[in-house]
Structures are given as structure tokens and as C-alpha cells.
Design a protein around this motif. Structure first.
Motif, PDB file in Angstrom:
ATOM      1  N   ALA A 235       0.923  -1.450   0.215  1.00 43.77           N
ATOM      2  CA  ALA A 235       0.309  -0.154   0.480  1.00 43.77           C
ATOM      3  C   ALA A 235       0.825   1.160   0.039  1.00 43.77           C
ATOM      4  O   ALA A 235       1.716   0.965   0.839  1.00 43.77           O
ATOM      5  N   VAL A 236       1.030   2.114  -0.958  1.00 41.43           N
ATOM      6  CA  VAL A 236       1.615   3.635  -0.793  1.00 41.43           C
ATOM      7  C   VAL A 236       0.728   4.849  -0.746  1.00 41.43           C
ATOM      8  O   VAL A 236      -0.398   4.863  -1.737  1.00 41.43           O
ATOM      9  N   LEU A 237       1.046   5.671  -0.060  1.00 40.69           N
ATOM     10  CA  LEU A 237       0.339   6.788  -0.346  1.00 40.69           C
ATOM     11  C   LEU A 237       0.933   7.817  -1.425  1.00 40.69           C
ATOM     12  O   LEU A 237       2.296   8.502  -0.361  1.00 40.69           O
ATOM     13  N   ILE A 238       0.056   8.638  -1.960  1.00 37.18           N
ATOM     14  CA  ILE A 238       0.747   9.468  -2.822  1.00 37.18           C
ATOM     15  C   ILE A 238       0.048  10.898  -1.927  1.00 37.18           C
ATOM     16  O   ILE A 238      -0.483  10.406  -2.038  1.00 37.18           O
ATOM     17  N   GLY A 239       1.159  11.977  -2.759  1.00 36.88           N
ATOM     18  CA  GLY A 239       0.935  13.283  -2.299  1.00 36.88           C
ATOM     19  C   GLY A 239       1.151  14.197  -3.582  1.00 36.88           C
ATOM     20  O   GLY A 239       1.918  13.590  -4.052  1.00 36.88           O
ATOM     21  N   ILE A 240       0.465  15.389  -4.082  1.00 41.69           N
ATOM     22  CA  ILE A 240       0.952  16.514  -5.286  1.00 41.69           C
ATOM     23  C   ILE A 240       0.553  17.921  -3.890  1.00 41.69           C
ATOM     24  O   ILE A 240      -0.155  18.151  -3.233  1.00 41.69           O
ATOM     25  N   GLY A 241       1.837  18.326  -3.827  1.00 39.73           N
ATOM     26  CA  GLY A 241       1.747  19.659  -2.946  1.00 39.73           C
ATOM     27  C   GLY A 241       1.353  20.199  -2.991  1.00 39.73           C
ATOM     28  O   GLY A 241       0.752  21.506  -2.888  1.00 39.73           O
ATOM     29  N   LYS A 242       1.191  19.979  -4.987  1.00 40.45           N
ATOM     30  CA  LYS A 242       0.129  21.411  -4.890  1.00 40.45           C
ATOM     31  C   LYS A 242      -0.624  21.669  -6.627  1.00 40.45           C
ATOM     32  O   LYS A 242       0.372  20.276  -7.857  1.00 40.45           O
ATOM     33  N   PRO A 243      -1.219  21.630  -7.300  1.00 39.23           N
ATOM     34  CA  PRO A 243      -1.697  21.507  -8.541  1.00 39.23           C
ATOM     35  C   PRO A 243      -1.461  21.504  -9.250  1.00 39.23           C
ATOM     36  O   PRO A 243      -0.873  21.706  -9.892  1.00 39.23           O
TER      37      PRO A 243
END
Length: 268
Positions: free
Chosen positions: A65-73
Motif C-alpha cells: 500500500a502506497v499513499l502519494i501526495g501532490i504538494g500543489k495542483p
């Protein structure tokens, strides 16, 4: 369906489901209740996201399981949490190099992306060209997580076999993702995280520190995170603060026995 009998819902369930199905439904409800409690009891943002990935593996029977994020649109994905940091970092690097991947697409489209077989789905040719299958993951199930109604994160589940996630696993994981999204946002609000850029920086530090602890003590990632989390609680310091200390000094923020390897504590 309207039920006129005095037994109410219990009678309806009894009519529609067999004994085994009722037992399974009760067991599932109890699991979600326990999962919700674990998320509520998490000690801060980074503990919350780590518990999200650990619980999601349980509910869907995933291998990673991996949770990724994007700092800004419009930004590129980075790692927030994973059940295997080493593999997750490679997958995130592959996503950036390819410019597209199921988890990233889930964020862009605000939708669930289910890929039963990465090797035969033409949408992800560039992604698989970067030897994703060399990591032994063939199936992907990715969900978008909204932060203040902004699509800035995704929970991705990976399976080693094609078709690893059937209809039941997809439904169970989708239901859990709803709980995860609530906990995700509550933790962000509690720590005044208005965007993910700083949180992503902290996540990198924590991942690096966990790697150091794993190597030093020859323990699993989960045990290393448990030790770091307990030290954070005992010392009343933020998890990422201790992680930075480990990276800068090489010193572990907890006592070690003389001449041996620490035995791993049980996860709380």
C-alpha cells in the motif's frame, strides 16, 4: 424494502442472508469499527497516514500500500507513507519518469482506477516500461483522497498477481478509503497542514530515518516505525523532528541493549 414485523432490521437481515453471511457481515462491521478507532487514536499526521496504509493492506489483501501526495495542483507525486518504503520510492520515481500512472491518474480524475494487469493494459505502457513489473506488482487499485475538496493524494494498493483485486476487495477498499479520507483531513486540520508540500518533506525525512533504524537494528519497517512513534510519544516531540535528528546525527532516539539487537515491540 419495508419491514412491518416488530423485529426490525434483524428480521430483514435474517430473511435475506444466511447464517454464514450474517457472521461475515458482523465481522466486517467490527473490523471497520476497530479501524476507525485506530485512525482516531493515531498520534499526529504522520502516524495517521502510516496507519492508513497498514490498514488498507489488511482490508484488501494487498501486497503493498502506497499513499502519494501532490504538494500543489499540477505538481508531481511524492511519497507520504507506504508499507514498504523502498519499493514505494521506486514506484514513485517510475511515475514521475513516465509522466503517468494509475495512482497519479486517480488524483487527476478524482476517481478510482483499477488495473487488473499492468502488463496488458495499454494505458500504462510508459509506466511499465520502467520495470514496474520487475518489482513483482501486476495489479493496482487506486483511490483519490480529497483534502479540503482538492484532489491532492491517492491511496494505491498493489498486488503481485494479475487480477488480485476482485469485486469484493474493491468494495471493501472503497469503504475503507472513506474512513481514511476523514482521518486524513482531521489530522491535517489538527496540525494546521494547509498544503502537502511541507508534509511531503517531512515524510521523506521519516522514511530515511526508518531506513536507518531498520539497517541498524535489523528489524522490519513496521517495527522501526513503531519504535520511532513510541519515542515521539515518550519524548513529546514530533515524529519528523526525531527523524531529522536520526538523519543528522545517526543516533537512535531510544535506548539500545549492550552488544545486541533490540527485540521488536508489539505494535500498539
Amino acid at each position: 424494502m419495508v419491514n412491518d414485523s416488530p423485529g426490525g432490521l434483524a428480521d430483514v437481515v435474517g430473511e435475506d442472508l444466511g447464517a454464514g453471511e450474517v457472521e461475515a457481515a458482523v465481522s466486517t462491521a467490527r473490523w471497520y469499527s476497530q479501524a476507525a478507532r485506530e485512525l482516531q487514536e493515531a498520534d499526529g499526521w504522520h502516524d495517521t497516514v502510516q496507519r492508513i496504509v497498514e490498514l488498507s493492506v489488511e482490508v484488501a489483501g494487498a501486497d503493498l500500500a502506497v499513499l502519494i501526495g501532490i504538494g500543489k495542483p499540477g505538481g508531481t507525486p511524492d511519497l507520504l507513507a507506504a508499507t514498504d518504503y523502498a519499493s514505494a520510492m521506486k514506484l514513485v520515481a517510475f511515475q514521475r519518469a513516465a509522466g503517468a500512472a494509475p495512482a497519479w491518474q486517480a488524483i487527476l480524475d478524482r476517481m478510482t482506477v483499477h488495473v487488473a494487469d499492468l502488463t496488458s493494459d495499454p494505458r500504462w505502457g510508459k509506466f511499465t516500461d520502467h520495470d514496474v513489473t520487475g518489482l513483482a506488482y501486476q495489479s493496482v487499485l487506486a483511490f483519490c483522497l480529497l483534502i479540503d475538496d482538492q484532489p491532492l493524494a491517492a491511496l494505491a494498493l498493489y498486488g503481485r498477481e494479475p487480477g488480485a483485486f476482485g469485486e469484493e476487495q474493491v468494495e471493501l477498499a472503497a469503504a475503507f478509503t472513506e474512513h481514511a479520507t476523514i482521518a486524513f483531513n482531521q489530522a491535517a486540520q489538527a496540525e494546521h497542514i494547509t498544503n502537502l508540500e511541507l508534509a511531503l518533506d517531512h515524510a521523506r525525512d521519516i522514511g530515511a530515518a526508518i531506513g536507518i533504524i531498520m539497517e541498524r537494528l535489523r528489524i522490519t519497517q513496521r517495527d522501526a516505525f513503531t519504535r520511532l512513534r513510541k519515542a515521539s510519544q515518550d519524548q513529546n516531540r514530533k515524529l519528523y523532528e526525531l527523524a531529522v535528528r536520526v538523519m543528522q546525527t545517526g543516533e537512535l532516539p531510544f535506548e539500545q541493549p549492550q552488544g545486541g539487537v533490540l527485540s521488536a515491540p508489539k505494535a500498539e
